[in-house]
Design a protein around this motif. Structure first.
Motif, PDB file in Angstrom:
ATOM      1  N   SER A   1      21.740  28.375  29.034  1.00 51.04           N
ATOM      2  CA  SER A   1      20.618  29.285  29.273  1.00 51.04           C
ATOM      3  C   SER A   1      20.841  30.001  30.596  1.00 51.04           C
ATOM      4  O   SER A   1      21.372  29.416  31.547  1.00 51.04           O
ATOM      5  N   ASP A   2      20.425  31.252  30.647  1.00 58.05           N
ATOM      6  CA  ASP A   2      20.554  32.042  31.865  1.00 58.05           C
ATOM      7  C   ASP A   2      19.175  32.574  32.236  1.00 58.05           C
ATOM      8  O   ASP A   2      18.548  33.299  31.455  1.00 58.05           O
ATOM      9  N   LYS A   3      18.715  32.187  33.428  1.00 53.34           N
ATOM     10  CA  LYS A   3      17.350  32.550  33.813  1.00 53.34           C
ATOM     11  C   LYS A   3      17.180  34.044  34.062  1.00 53.34           C
ATOM     12  O   LYS A   3      16.190  34.636  33.644  1.00 53.34           O
ATOM     13  N   SER A   4      18.158  34.646  34.743  1.00 54.61           N
ATOM     14  CA  SER A   4      17.977  36.074  35.035  1.00 54.61           C
ATOM     15  C   SER A   4      18.140  36.910  33.760  1.00 54.61           C
ATOM     16  O   SER A   4      17.443  37.902  33.571  1.00 54.61           O
ATOM     17  N   HIS A   5      19.030  36.479  32.890  1.00 58.63           N
ATOM     18  CA  HIS A   5      19.150  37.158  31.588  1.00 58.63           C
ATOM     19  C   HIS A   5      17.965  36.803  30.689  1.00 58.63           C
ATOM     20  O   HIS A   5      17.661  37.510  29.735  1.00 58.63           O
ATOM     21  N   ASN A   6      17.314  35.679  30.993  1.00 58.39           N
ATOM     22  CA  ASN A   6      16.223  35.143  30.167  1.00 58.39           C
ATOM     23  C   ASN A   6      16.686  35.020  28.704  1.00 58.39           C
ATOM     24  O   ASN A   6      16.053  35.552  27.786  1.00 58.39           O
ATOM     25  N   ARG A   7      17.761  34.276  28.548  1.00 58.16           N
ATOM     26  CA  ARG A   7      18.428  34.208  27.252  1.00 58.16           C
ATOM     27  C   ARG A   7      19.154  32.870  27.126  1.00 58.16           C
ATOM     28  O   ARG A   7      19.669  32.344  28.095  1.00 58.16           O
ATOM     29  N   SER A   8      19.182  32.333  25.906  1.00 59.18           N
ATOM     30  CA  SER A   8      19.917  31.093  25.644  1.00 59.18           C
ATOM     31  C   SER A   8      20.865  31.308  24.472  1.00 59.18           C
ATOM     32  O   SER A   8      20.499  31.938  23.480  1.00 59.18           O
ATOM     33  N   VAL A   9      22.058  30.773  24.624  1.00 58.07           N
ATOM     34  CA  VAL A   9      23.064  30.871  23.566  1.00 58.07           C
ATOM     35  C   VAL A   9      23.373  29.463  23.063  1.00 58.07           C
ATOM     36  O   VAL A   9      23.707  28.579  23.853  1.00 58.07           O
ATOM     37  N   PHE A  10      23.208  29.250  21.769  1.00 58.94           N
ATOM     38  CA  PHE A  10      23.496  27.955  21.156  1.00 58.94           C
ATOM     39  C   PHE A  10      24.764  28.073  20.299  1.00 58.94           C
ATOM     40  O   PHE A  10      24.972  29.084  19.642  1.00 58.94           O
ATOM     41  N   THR A  11      25.571  27.028  20.321  1.00 62.01           N
ATOM     42  CA  THR A  11      26.757  26.993  19.461  1.00 62.01           C
ATOM     43  C   THR A  11      26.652  25.786  18.539  1.00 62.01           C
ATOM     44  O   THR A  11      26.688  24.644  18.994  1.00 62.01           O
ATOM     45  N   LEU A  12      26.495  26.060  17.256  1.00 60.43           N
ATOM     46  CA  LEU A  12      26.376  24.996  16.269  1.00 60.43           C
ATOM     47  C   LEU A  12      27.535  25.094  15.289  1.00 60.43           C
ATOM     48  O   LEU A  12      28.055  26.184  15.031  1.00 60.43           O
ATOM     49  N   VAL A  13      27.900  23.965  14.722  1.00 58.64           N
ATOM     50  CA  VAL A  13      28.890  23.996  13.663  1.00 58.64           C
ATOM     51  C   VAL A  13      28.401  23.072  12.551  1.00 58.64           C
ATOM     52  O   VAL A  13      27.739  22.061  12.821  1.00 58.64           O
ATOM     53  N   GLY A  14      28.657  23.459  11.318  1.00 57.49           N
ATOM     54  CA  GLY A  14      28.164  22.622  10.237  1.00 57.49           C
ATOM     55  C   GLY A  14      28.689  23.053   8.885  1.00 57.49           C
ATOM     56  O   GLY A  14      29.448  24.014   8.777  1.00 57.49           O
ATOM     57  N   ASP A  15      28.281  22.324   7.875  1.00 57.51           N
ATOM     58  CA  ASP A  15      28.701  22.679   6.525  1.00 57.51           C
ATOM     59  C   ASP A  15      27.867  23.860   6.025  1.00 57.51           C
ATOM     60  O   ASP A  15      26.934  24.320   6.685  1.00 57.51           O
ATOM     61  N   GLU A  16      28.229  24.331   4.848  1.00 59.82           N
ATOM     62  CA  GLU A  16      27.644  25.561   4.309  1.00 59.82           C
ATOM     63  C   GLU A  16      26.119  25.475   4.185  1.00 59.82           C
ATOM     64  O   GLU A  16      25.408  26.439   4.483  1.00 59.82           O
ATOM     65  N   VAL A  17      25.643  24.337   3.747  1.00 62.14           N
ATOM     66  CA  VAL A  17      24.205  24.172   3.539  1.00 62.14           C
ATOM     67  C   VAL A  17      23.481  23.948   4.862  1.00 62.14           C
ATOM     68  O   VAL A  17      22.494  24.616   5.184  1.00 62.14           O
TER      69      VAL A  17
END
Lengths: 299, 299
Positions: A40-56
């Motif tokens: 998360s970046d406070k000045s950008h006021n934005r969070s980036v999540f990285t997930l990995v998983g199966d198709e469903v």
């Protein structure tokens, strides 16, 4: 062996810890999905999540995160340095293992439809999922940002791919799409002249007439007093890293400048580098899927 | 994330299908272990199994296979083209993921002790597990073969590492050890002169004064009428592929000969090639464990 797909949703919240923790809990609770990273970046006021998983699982996780963000983030009150148009700003799906880009396009469309059906958020499909060339580039899609979206949606060419020409009152608009994994690849030059890095960046990047899947700018590394060609390789199969690297090498020679090193920032798929080894070692008929030991271990 | 260890036992049976099927069943029945591959050669009268598993499972599988082989294979009646000294001839353990060579040495010693304790088969530790330099090389350890072992074990310097100076009457002697994964790497030259490939092979291989972890010979590719430097890279961290490749390149120049391609035969760990990409792309401070996406996916 099941397909693995990555999803990197960007949320327009980088300050409120309760909301960020809520997103983390959801990402960790969906079966078949692993939360690899979030920042998360406070000045950008934005969070980036990285997930990995199966198709469903990856589809379910993406939807649940967008739903939660739409309940928690009020775009009418959101401010930050980073451009944004929705509570969930962008949801890219990326093939990681045994999945193709085409399959990720299908997944992106299914998730986009569900978001609109159930949450009434209008969706633009972007990158590989885009319905036409003007929607490929996220910056173009997002132009006008949250505040300009009500008007933009009424423009003839900007009807959403899913939903009516009307923003979600608090969650705005979301871009959903598919793309190849991105490799951040920087090449360092033995010059302190940024203009040389800028000229070379223009030559290698697609927008300058160079390689289609390469974006690049010149950057000054102040602490080392050297100029760098900083690139995003947005499809390492379409434009391999070695091709940009060797082009930078021979273009730099015009100025009597040499490459002194490079950097890979963050994560890279193994194949992006193995493709380069294949080139330099002149390996004949290498079969990545069959010949890389680890490909037989991933379950 | 659990450690993954490979084990490639070689059995002195390549003809009797019942015995081979029995070995396959055992390899498939041990928890935590996967049988990746097995192949049998009738004229060699030998079968090679490739298993991968966790620390506990791989030890159990190796022991159970050796036990079954000792019950089924009678070395007093075994004949084949391939040199051999035991029903199970050799049992190497190889680090594949999150495991070190040192850990595989420990595993090899535990399995060696158990084989001797429970089956009364004398064991030589070889390769990285060897107690002294004369036991590193399997060919030296196995010299004399099954028929010569009773006498060899009585020689002062050939007391087994585990067990008495007396072969198992039907199962002979087994070598157990640890080694790095082996990469079969061949470099093709634009000459039909095999003597050039032979000279270069001698220069790059450790036994000729070249790279410690490289074995090599000259080979003629009759169908293409070109000579090849055929190598086994027995420790790609100690001697990276690119180093042998670039040495072959500059040594070949002496004869006006060029490299026209290379081959990787069979499986290679991803890192063996990624290390080469790092070299050629001059990547600064690359962290293989952290920066390769797939390393975050293997469970």
């Amino acid at each position: 062996m099941s397909k693995l797909i990555e999803c990197i949703p960007n949320f327009s919240e980088g300050q409120n810890e309760a909301t960020i923790n809520g997103l983390v809990k959801i990402a960790q609770s969906v079966a078949g999905v692993t939360l690899l990273d979030h920042s998360s970046d406070k000045s950008h006021n934005r969070s980036v999540f990285t997930l990995v998983g199966d198709e469903v699982g990856i589809q379910e996780a993406a939807f649940q995160l967008v739903k939660y963000a739409s309940e928690q983030i009020d775009m009418t009150k959101q401010h930050g340095e980073h451009p944004r148009m929705g509570a969930t700003d962008v949801v890219p799906f990326v093939p990681v293992k045994d999945a193709t880009l085409a399959e990720c396009v299908e997944i992106s469309k299914k998730v986009a439809k569900r978001i609109n059906d159930e949450l009434n958020i209008p969706i633009f499909l972007y990158e590989e999922s885009a319905a036409n060339p003007s929607r490929v580039n996220l910056a173009k899609v997002r132009k006008g940002q949250f505040e300009g979206m009500p008007e933009k949606l009424l423009e003839e060419e900007w009807a959403p791919d899913f939903g009516a020409r009307k923003i979600h009152p608090t969650a705005g608009v979301t871009a959903v799409g598919a793309r190849m994994p991105l490799v951040a690849f920087n090449v360092n030059l033995d010059t302190s002249d940024i203009s040389i890095a800028n000229k070379i960046a223009k030559i290698v990047r697609g927008s300058g007439g160079g390689f289609k899947y390469c974006k690049g700018i010149g950057v000054m590394l102040e602490d080392r007093n050297i100029a760098q060609v900083s690139m995003n390789m947005v499809n390492f199969e379409g434009t391999p890293l070695y091709r940009a690297f060797e082009t930078i090498r021979f273009e730099a020679k015009r100025y009597g400048v040499n490459i002194i090193g490079s950097e890979v920032i963050g994560l890279t798929p193994a194949k992006a580098l193995i493709d380069c080894a294949e080139y330099y070692l002149q390996i004949e008929e290498f079969d990545y899927q069959k010949q890389i030991l680890e490909n037989h271990l991933l379950s």
